[in-house]
Enzyme design. Structure first.
Site, mmCIF file in Angstrom:
data_model
loop_
_atom_site.group_PDB
_atom_site.id
_atom_site.type_symbol
_atom_site.label_atom_id
_atom_site.label_comp_id
_atom_site.label_asym_id
_atom_site.label_seq_id
_atom_site.Cartn_x
_atom_site.Cartn_y
_atom_site.Cartn_z
ATOM 1 N N LYS A 10 0.826 -1.292 0.094
ATOM 2 C CA LYS A 10 -0.079 0.026 -0.042
ATOM 3 C C LYS A 10 0.879 1.304 -0.240
ATOM 4 O O LYS A 10 1.970 1.243 0.120
ATOM 5 C CB LYS A 10 -0.978 0.013 1.118
ATOM 6 C CG LYS A 10 -1.942 -1.285 1.119
ATOM 7 C CD LYS A 10 -2.963 -0.998 2.346
ATOM 8 C CE LYS A 10 -3.976 -2.142 2.260
ATOM 9 N NZ LYS A 10 -5.042 -2.232 3.444
ATOM 10 N N TYR A 50 -12.528 -1.801 -3.532
ATOM 11 C CA TYR A 50 -13.202 -1.880 -1.968
ATOM 12 C C TYR A 50 -14.625 -1.876 -2.107
ATOM 13 O O TYR A 50 -15.169 -1.477 -1.100
ATOM 14 C CB TYR A 50 -12.448 -0.844 -1.040
ATOM 15 C CG TYR A 50 -10.886 -1.420 -0.865
ATOM 16 C CD1 TYR A 50 -10.907 -2.519 -0.051
ATOM 17 C CD2 TYR A 50 -9.921 -0.765 -1.208
ATOM 18 C CE1 TYR A 50 -9.533 -2.837 0.633
ATOM 19 C CE2 TYR A 50 -8.600 -1.179 -0.797
ATOM 20 C CZ TYR A 50 -8.337 -2.287 0.049
ATOM 21 O OH TYR A 50 -6.981 -2.774 0.541
ATOM 22 N N ASN A 113 -1.984 0.396 6.737
ATOM 23 C CA ASN A 113 -1.610 -0.959 7.279
ATOM 24 C C ASN A 113 -0.733 -1.707 6.311
ATOM 25 O O ASN A 113 -0.572 -2.994 6.350
ATOM 26 C CB ASN A 113 -2.565 -1.588 7.747
ATOM 27 C CG ASN A 113 -3.701 -2.047 6.768
ATOM 28 O OD1 ASN A 113 -3.768 -1.810 5.678
ATOM 29 N ND2 ASN A 113 -4.855 -2.723 7.318
ATOM 30 N N HIS A 116 -2.079 -5.374 1.570
ATOM 31 C CA HIS A 116 -3.319 -6.140 1.348
ATOM 32 C C HIS A 116 -3.245 -7.527 0.913
ATOM 33 O O HIS A 116 -2.415 -7.893 0.362
ATOM 34 C CB HIS A 116 -4.119 -5.492 -0.094
ATOM 35 C CG HIS A 116 -5.288 -6.409 -0.527
ATOM 36 N ND1 HIS A 116 -6.482 -6.394 0.362
ATOM 37 C CD2 HIS A 116 -5.299 -6.874 -1.389
ATOM 38 C CE1 HIS A 116 -7.314 -7.035 -0.456
ATOM 39 N NE2 HIS A 116 -6.678 -7.678 -1.304
ATOM 40 N N GLU A 127 -9.754 -10.124 -7.856
ATOM 41 C CA GLU A 127 -8.743 -9.208 -7.846
ATOM 42 C C GLU A 127 -7.512 -9.159 -8.570
ATOM 43 O O GLU A 127 -7.003 -8.153 -9.115
ATOM 44 C CB GLU A 127 -8.259 -9.034 -6.236
ATOM 45 C CG GLU A 127 -9.476 -8.793 -5.254
ATOM 46 C CD GLU A 127 -9.276 -8.674 -3.796
ATOM 47 O OE1 GLU A 127 -7.865 -9.291 -3.490
ATOM 48 O OE2 GLU A 127 -9.867 -8.707 -2.873
HETATM 49 P P1 GTP Z 1 -7.099 -5.316 3.106
HETATM 50 O O1 GTP Z 1 -6.221 -6.537 3.003
HETATM 51 O O2 GTP Z 1 -6.732 -3.951 2.772
HETATM 52 O O3 GTP Z 1 -8.664 -5.836 2.370
HETATM 53 O O4 GTP Z 1 -7.423 -5.134 4.645
HETATM 54 P P2 GTP Z 1 -8.286 -6.282 5.550
HETATM 55 O O5 GTP Z 1 -8.778 -7.377 4.632
HETATM 56 O O6 GTP Z 1 -7.419 -6.823 6.692
HETATM 57 O O7 GTP Z 1 -9.585 -5.770 6.179
HETATM 58 P P3 GTP Z 1 -10.943 -5.134 5.685
HETATM 59 O O8 GTP Z 1 -10.715 -5.590 4.164
HETATM 60 O O9 GTP Z 1 -11.720 -5.489 6.392
HETATM 61 O O10 GTP Z 1 -10.778 -3.636 5.480
HETATM 62 C C1 GTP Z 1 -10.119 -2.892 4.432
HETATM 63 C C2 GTP Z 1 -9.344 -1.673 4.980
HETATM 64 O O11 GTP Z 1 -10.108 -0.785 5.446
HETATM 65 C C3 GTP Z 1 -8.223 -2.012 6.188
HETATM 66 O O12 GTP Z 1 -7.082 -2.418 5.712
HETATM 67 C C4 GTP Z 1 -8.197 -0.983 7.036
HETATM 68 O O13 GTP Z 1 -7.159 -0.092 6.508
HETATM 69 C C5 GTP Z 1 -9.549 -0.157 6.689
HETATM 70 N N1 GTP Z 1 -10.511 -0.586 7.843
HETATM 71 C C6 GTP Z 1 -11.110 -1.783 8.331
HETATM 72 N N2 GTP Z 1 -11.763 -1.760 9.451
HETATM 73 C C7 GTP Z 1 -11.617 -0.359 9.759
HETATM 74 C C8 GTP Z 1 -12.201 0.476 10.888
HETATM 75 O O14 GTP Z 1 -13.101 -0.085 11.639
HETATM 76 N N3 GTP Z 1 -11.907 1.888 10.869
HETATM 77 C C9 GTP Z 1 -11.135 2.280 9.981
HETATM 78 N N4 GTP Z 1 -10.819 3.548 10.095
HETATM 79 N N5 GTP Z 1 -10.493 1.760 8.992
HETATM 80 C C10 GTP Z 1 -10.742 0.409 8.879
HETATM 81 MG MG MG Z 2 -10.066 -6.949 2.988
#
Ligand code: GTP
Ligand code: MG
Length: 138
Positions: A10, A50, A113, A116, A127
């Site tokens: 990222k 997303y 973070n 992905h 994807e």
């Molecule tokens: P990805 O690999 O990026 O898809 O992350 P993930 O699968 O571990 O998490 P998810 O798909 O649930 O969420 C996508 C992204 O949104 C995350 O990587 C976070 O950066 C952000 N995100 C997820 N949950 C939260 C939340 O509760 N608050 C905020 N501010 N950001 C969030």
């Molecule tokens: Mg995710």
């Protein structure tokens, strides 16, 4: 296609100079790189990628962050790739990520973070096709 996953290094990790270190972690863990490119997502790209999160309160921040700078996208191959890669990157919130995981080592915070990983075999395929044409995957 249960042996592939899609990753993106990222914008925070690219900006912080971690491309090489993260790719090293990935290949040392036994993943083979099948496709790779440095690119920058448009707002429409990030919204599409997303779209599952479009109703979440953090969606606009997520899109803004993911379009804020270049990323490195890659298709990775390994037995049990999706699950093993999610283990390698660690919890979504780096503060909760296990010691030694990529997010624990390289991520700044929940919204930035570092990396992905696809969350299912079905999404890995979707994807991968989002980022790469057939002749870009080896
Ligand atoms: P990805 O690999 O990026 O898809 O992350 P993930 O699968 O571990 O998490 P998810 O798909 O649930 O969420 C996508 C992204 O949104 C995350 O990587 C976070 O950066 C952000 N995100 C997820 N949950 C939260 C939340 O509760 N608050 C905020 N501010 N950001 C969030
Ligand atoms: Mg995710």
């Amino acid at each position: 296609m249960s042996n592939i996953t899609l990753t993106m290094i990222k914008p925070d990790a690219v900006e912080n100079g971690y491309i090489g270190s993260i790719l090293n972690e990935i290949t040392n863990a036994g993943f083979k790189i099948k496709a790779m490119k440095m690119t920058q997502l448009s707002v429409a790209d990030a919204q599409k990628f997303y779209e599952i999160h479009q109703d979440k309160p953090f969606f606009s921040d997520l899109v803004e962050f993911m379009t804020s700078g270049p990323i490195v996208a890659a298709v990775l191959e390994k037995e049990n790739a999706v699950e093993d890669f999610r283990k390698l990157i660690g919890a979504t919130n780096p503060a909760e990520a296990e010691q030694g995981t990529i997010r624990q080592k390289y991520a700044e915070q929940l919204e930035r973070n570092a990396i992905h990983g696809s969350d299912s075999n079905e999404n890995a395929k979707i994807e991968s096709q989002f980022h790469f044409s057939g002749r870009e995957v080896f």
